[in-house]
Design an enzyme around this catalytic site. Structure first.
Site, PDB file in Angstrom:
ATOM      1  N   GLU A   1      -7.307   0.390  -4.699  1.00 30.17           N
ATOM      2  CA  GLU A   1      -7.348   0.309  -3.234  1.00 30.17           C
ATOM      3  C   GLU A   1      -8.696  -0.212  -2.706  1.00 30.17           C
ATOM      4  OE1 GLU A   1      -6.108   4.235  -2.168  1.00 30.17           O
ATOM      5  OE2 GLU A   1      -4.058   3.872  -2.824  1.00 30.17           O
TER       6      GLU A   1
ATOM      7  N   ASP B   1     -12.830   5.839   2.042  1.00 27.74           N
ATOM      8  CA  ASP B   1     -11.389   5.874   2.336  1.00 27.74           C
ATOM      9  C   ASP B   1     -10.953   7.296   2.693  1.00 27.74           C
ATOM     10  OD1 ASP B   1      -8.636   5.774   2.376  1.00 27.74           O
ATOM     11  OD2 ASP B   1      -8.432   4.611   0.535  1.00 27.74           O
TER      12      ASP B   1
ATOM     13  N   LYS C   1       2.710  11.104  -3.445  1.00 30.50           N
ATOM     14  CA  LYS C   1       1.717  10.363  -4.233  1.00 30.50           C
ATOM     15  C   LYS C   1       0.783  11.315  -4.985  1.00 30.50           C
ATOM     16  CE  LYS C   1      -1.912   6.865  -3.472  1.00 30.50           C
ATOM     17  NZ  LYS C   1      -2.447   5.949  -2.462  1.00 30.50           N
TER      18      LYS C   1
ATOM     19  N   ASP D   1       0.881  -1.179   0.000  1.00 28.10           N
ATOM     20  CA  ASP D   1       0.000   0.000   0.000  1.00 28.10           C
ATOM     21  C   ASP D   1       0.910   1.217   0.000  1.00 28.10           C
ATOM     22  OD1 ASP D   1      -1.755   2.068   0.448  1.00 28.10           O
ATOM     23  OD2 ASP D   1      -2.436   1.371   2.415  1.00 28.10           O
TER      24      ASP D   1
END
Length: 619
Positions: free
Chosen positions: A186, A210, A86, A23
Site C-alpha cells: 500500500e 496510513d 482483512k 485497494d
C-alpha cells in the site's frame, strides 16, 4: 490481427482488456483504472459511491450482500454481518483471540494453528471466501461502469503483511475470478499516486502515514532506480478511526449517564451510537460543534473536546513513527517526503501532529481514501506495458509451492513475483513420532497438486521423534535470476537439512502457461470448494485423533458422563467426516471443541499444579 474494442461509456478506443487497481481495505475497498487520457481514476458505478464498505451480510438463505446494502445489517443482524475481514486474512485463531470482543460475529476457535473461520447462520466461511465476495462486487462495479470485461488486477496489501496473508489475498482474487498480476504494498502504491518513483533517476526516502478506519501503519521507503524498498514498518492493526468513534461514544455514554450494562446487551443501540459518532467525527473536520439527538440521547461534542479524547491514540501513531525511524536507522532530516493515506488523516488534529513530527507539510492533495487504489491502477498500467519509460523486472510465470495434507498446493513463491526472490514458510508433523517428511515441489495455479506440474520430490530424514505439531520445519524457496529454484528444508530443533536445485520453467511453452492460468480462473470456485472440504476433513480427523488420545491419557480426571458425552461427539464428527460435507464437519468439530473445553482446561490446571508442587521459584 489485433482486436479493437470501443468503450461505450467513453466512446474511445481501448485495449481489449483493462487491468484494474484494487485497494482491498479493512473498512472500505475501491477499484481504479487508467482512463483514456492516461489519468488514474476511481470507478464510481451508477452513483453507488466510490467507496465500497468492506462488509458482507448473509441472509437466511446464505446469499451474500456486499457494501452499503450490507452496512444496514450491522444494527439489525450483527451476528451475520461480517466487517474488518482483512484483519483475519492469513491468520490463525491464536493470532486474533485477544481481539474477539471487537467482532460482533463468531470466530471459530479450533484450538490449532489452522486459519480462522467465521460462522454466519449454519455455514462456515474463511476470510478468503469473504474477501472474494468484496472483490466480486468491485469486479462487477468495474465491468458495469467500463462496459468491458475485467479479469486482471493488481491488489494492494499493507507492507507488514506476511507471506501467508499475501497468499490469502491472491487466493481471494482468484476465487473472485481475477488473475492477480501483482500484490503491491500500500505505501508503494500511495507513493506512485503522487508520482514518486516513476522517474528512474529519482532517489528519495519517503514516510507513508496510513491511518484507516481500523488499522494504522507507518512505512519508511527508499526509492532508487524506480525500485521501492521497505526499510521499516510499524503500527497497530487494531488502531484507527474506529477508536475515535469509540471515544466519542464513551463520552456520550458518560455525559448522558447511560447504563453501560444495558447498552452492552443492546447491540443495535450501540451500533446506532457508533454510526452517530462517525457522523460527528466527520462533521468536526469542518465545523467546531456537533449537536444532534438519537432518540432521547443528546449527542453533542465540540472540536476541542474531540481532540482531547483522541490525543492519546494519535500520540500512539506518532510513537510508531519514531520507532519506524529508529528501525530504519534514520532521522527526521533523512525523510524527503511524507504521504498521508487513509480517511482518518482528514482529521485536522492528525494532520497537524504528523506535520509537526516530521517537520514538513505532508502530501494530502489526493483524496486519502483513493490514493492507494489510484497507485494500484498506475502499477497495473506499468504491468500492461503502457509506460515504456519504466523498466519491468523479470517475473516468474507460474506459482511454485509444495504439497500439503490432502494433496493441496501450498504456494510459496506466487506467480508474477519479481526474480530473483526468496520466500519460505514453516511446517510441522501431523503424526506422533514422525521422523521423515516427504517434500514434493509443484508449479501451477490450481488448488490441488494433481492439477499442477510436479517438479521434484525429496525426503527430509532424521527428524527427532516428537509429538505431532512440535517439530518446526522451515521450507525455503530461492529462485535466482537464471530461473533456477533451490528448495531447502531445515528442521530447526535438530538442524537436520536437505536441499535440491530445480529448473522450473524447463519445457513450458507460452501456450502451456496460458492454459494453466485460464484453467485456474475457470475452476477457481470448484478448486476452493475442494480445498475447503479437504482442509475441514484434515482438521476433523486431527481433532478426532486428539480427543481420543486425550480420553486415553486423562480419563482418570474425567467423570463417566464426560467420557460418554465426549465419545458421542467424537462419533458424530466421524459420521460427518464419512458424509464429506464441509459445513457439517466444521459444525460437529465446533461442538466437540465447545463441549470438551471446560474439562480440558480443568485437566490442564491439575497437571500444572501437580507439576509445580514442591518446586520453588527464584525471585
Amino acid at each position: 490481427m489485433a482486436k479493437i474494442s470501443i468503450n461505450l461509456a467513453t466512446g474511445s478506443f481501448q485495449q481489449e482488456e483493462i487491468i484494474v487497481g484494487i485497494d482491498l481495505g479493512t473498512t472500505n475497498s475501491l477499484v481504479a483504472f487508467i482512463d483514456p487520457d492516461k489519468n488514474p481514476k476511481v470507478i464510481n458505478d451508477t452513483g453507488k459511491g466510490l467507496l465500497v464498505p468492506s462488509i458482507v451480510h448473509f441472509n437466511a438463505q446464505g446469499d451474500a450482500l456486499v457494501g452499503n446494502e450490507a452496512k444496514e445489517f450491522l444494527i439489525t443482524d450483527p451476528s451475520n454481518t461480517i466487517f474488518s475481514v482483512k484483519r483475519l486474512l492469513g491468520r490463525s485463531y491464536k493470532d486474533v483471540a485477544s481481539h474477539q470482543d471487537t467482532f460482533s460475529y463468531r470466530i471459530i476457535d479450533d484450538e490449532n494453528d489452522s486459519l480462522v473461520k467465521i460462522k454466519a447462520g449454519d455455514k462456515f466461511y474463511t476470510p478468503i471466501e469473504l474477501s472474494a465476495e468484496i472483490l466480486k462486487e468491485l469486479k462487477a462495479r468495474a465491468e458495469h461502469a467500463l462496459k468491458t470485461p475485467v479479469n486482471r488486477a493488481v491488489i494492494t496489501v499493507p507492507a507488514y503483511f506476511n507471506d501467508s496473508q499475501r497468499q490469502a489475498t491472491r487466493d481471494a482474487g482468484k476465487l473472485a475470478g481475477l488473475d492477480v498480476l501483482r500484490i503491491v504494498n500500500e505505501p508503494t502504491a500511495a507513493s506512485l499516486a503522487y508520482g514518486l518513483g516513476l522517474d528512474p533517476t529519482q532517489q528519495k526516502t519517503i514516510a507513508v502515514y496510513d491511518l484507516g478506519g481500523g488499522t494504522f501503519d507507518v512505512s519508511v521507503l527508499s526509492i532508487q532506480n524506480g525500485i521501492f524498498e521497505v526499510l521499516s514498518t510499524n503500527g497497530n492493526t487494531f488502531l484507527g478511526g474506529d477508536d475515535f468513534d469509540r471515544a466519542i461514544v464513551h463520552y456520550w455514554i458518560d455525559k448522558n449517564k447511560l447504563n453501560k450494562e444495558d447498552l452492552a446487551a443492546d447491540s443495535g443501540l450501540m451500533q446506532a451510537l457508533r454510526l452517530k459518532a462517525e457522523e460527528a467525527k466527520k462533521a468536526l473536520t469542518t465545523q467546531n460543534l456537533f449537536n444532534e439527538k438519537l432518540g432521547e440521547i443528546w449527542c453533542s461534542i465540540d472540536k476541542q473536546t474531540f481532540e482531547q479524547l483522541i490525543a492519546p491514540k494519535v500520540q500512539e501513531t506518532i510513537n510508531s513513527c519514531k520507532q519506524a525511524l529508529i528501525d530504519a536507522k534514520l532521522t527526521i532530516e533523512n525523510i524527503d517526503e511524507v504521504v498521508l493515506v487513509g480517511g482518518s488523516t482528514r482529521t485536522p488534529y492528525v494532520k497537524k501532529q504528523v506535520a509537526d513530527f516530521f517537520d514538513r507539510a505532508p502530501h494530502d492533495q489526493i483524496n486519502p481514501d483513493e490514493v492507494v487504489a489510484l497507485g494500484a491502477a498506475i502499477q497495473a498500467d506499468i504491468l500492461a506495458g503502457n509506460r515504456s519509460d519504466i523498466l519491468l523486472l523479470d517475473v516468474t510465470p507460474l506459482s511454485l509451492g509444495i504439497e500439503t495434507m490432502g494433496g493441496l498446493m501450498d504456494v510459496i513463491i506466487p506467480r508474477n513475483a519479481k526474480v530473483p526472490t526468496k520466500a519460505g514458510r514453516q511446517y510441522t508433523t501431523s503424526v506422533d513420532g514422525q521422523v521423515n517428511m516427504k517434500i514434493s515441489v509443484f508449479q501451477g495455479e490450481r488448488d490441488l497438486v494433481q492439477e499442477n506440474r510436479k517438479l521434484a520430490e525429496f525426503d527430509l530424514k532424521g527428524i527427532p521423534s516428537m509429538p505431532a505439531g512440535l517439530p518446526k520445519v522451515d521450507i525455503n524457496f530461492l529462485l535466482n535470476a537464471d530461473g533456477i529454484l533451490t528448495v531447502q528444508a531445515v528442521e530447526l530443533r535438530s538442524g537436520v537439512k536437505q536441499e535440491i536445485d530445480i529448473t522450473p520453467s524447463y519445457g513450458l511453452t507460452d501456450e502451456t502457461v496460458e492454459k494453466m492460468l485460464i484453467d485456474s480462473i475457470t475452476h477457481a470456485k470448484s478448486d476452493v470448494e475442494q480445498r475447503m472440504l479437504i482442509e475441514a476433513r484434515s482438521e476433523g480427523e486431527q481433532l478426532v485423533y486428539t480427543a481420543e488420545r486425550f480420553i486415553e491419557k486423562h480419563g482418570t480426571f474425567l467423570t463417566a458422563d464426560e467420557i460418554e458425552s465426549t465419545n458421542i461427539h467424537i462419533l458424530a464428527l466421524k459420521e460427518a467426516l464419512a458424509k464429506a460435507e464441509k459445513d457439517e464437519i466444521l459444525k460437529k468439530a465446533d461442538q466437540l471443541n465447545e463441549f470438551t473445553r471446560p474439562f480440558a482446561e480443568r485437566v490442564m490446571d491439575v497437571a500444572v499444579s501437580s507439576a509445580m508442587k514442591g518446586k520453588s521459584i527464584d525471585k
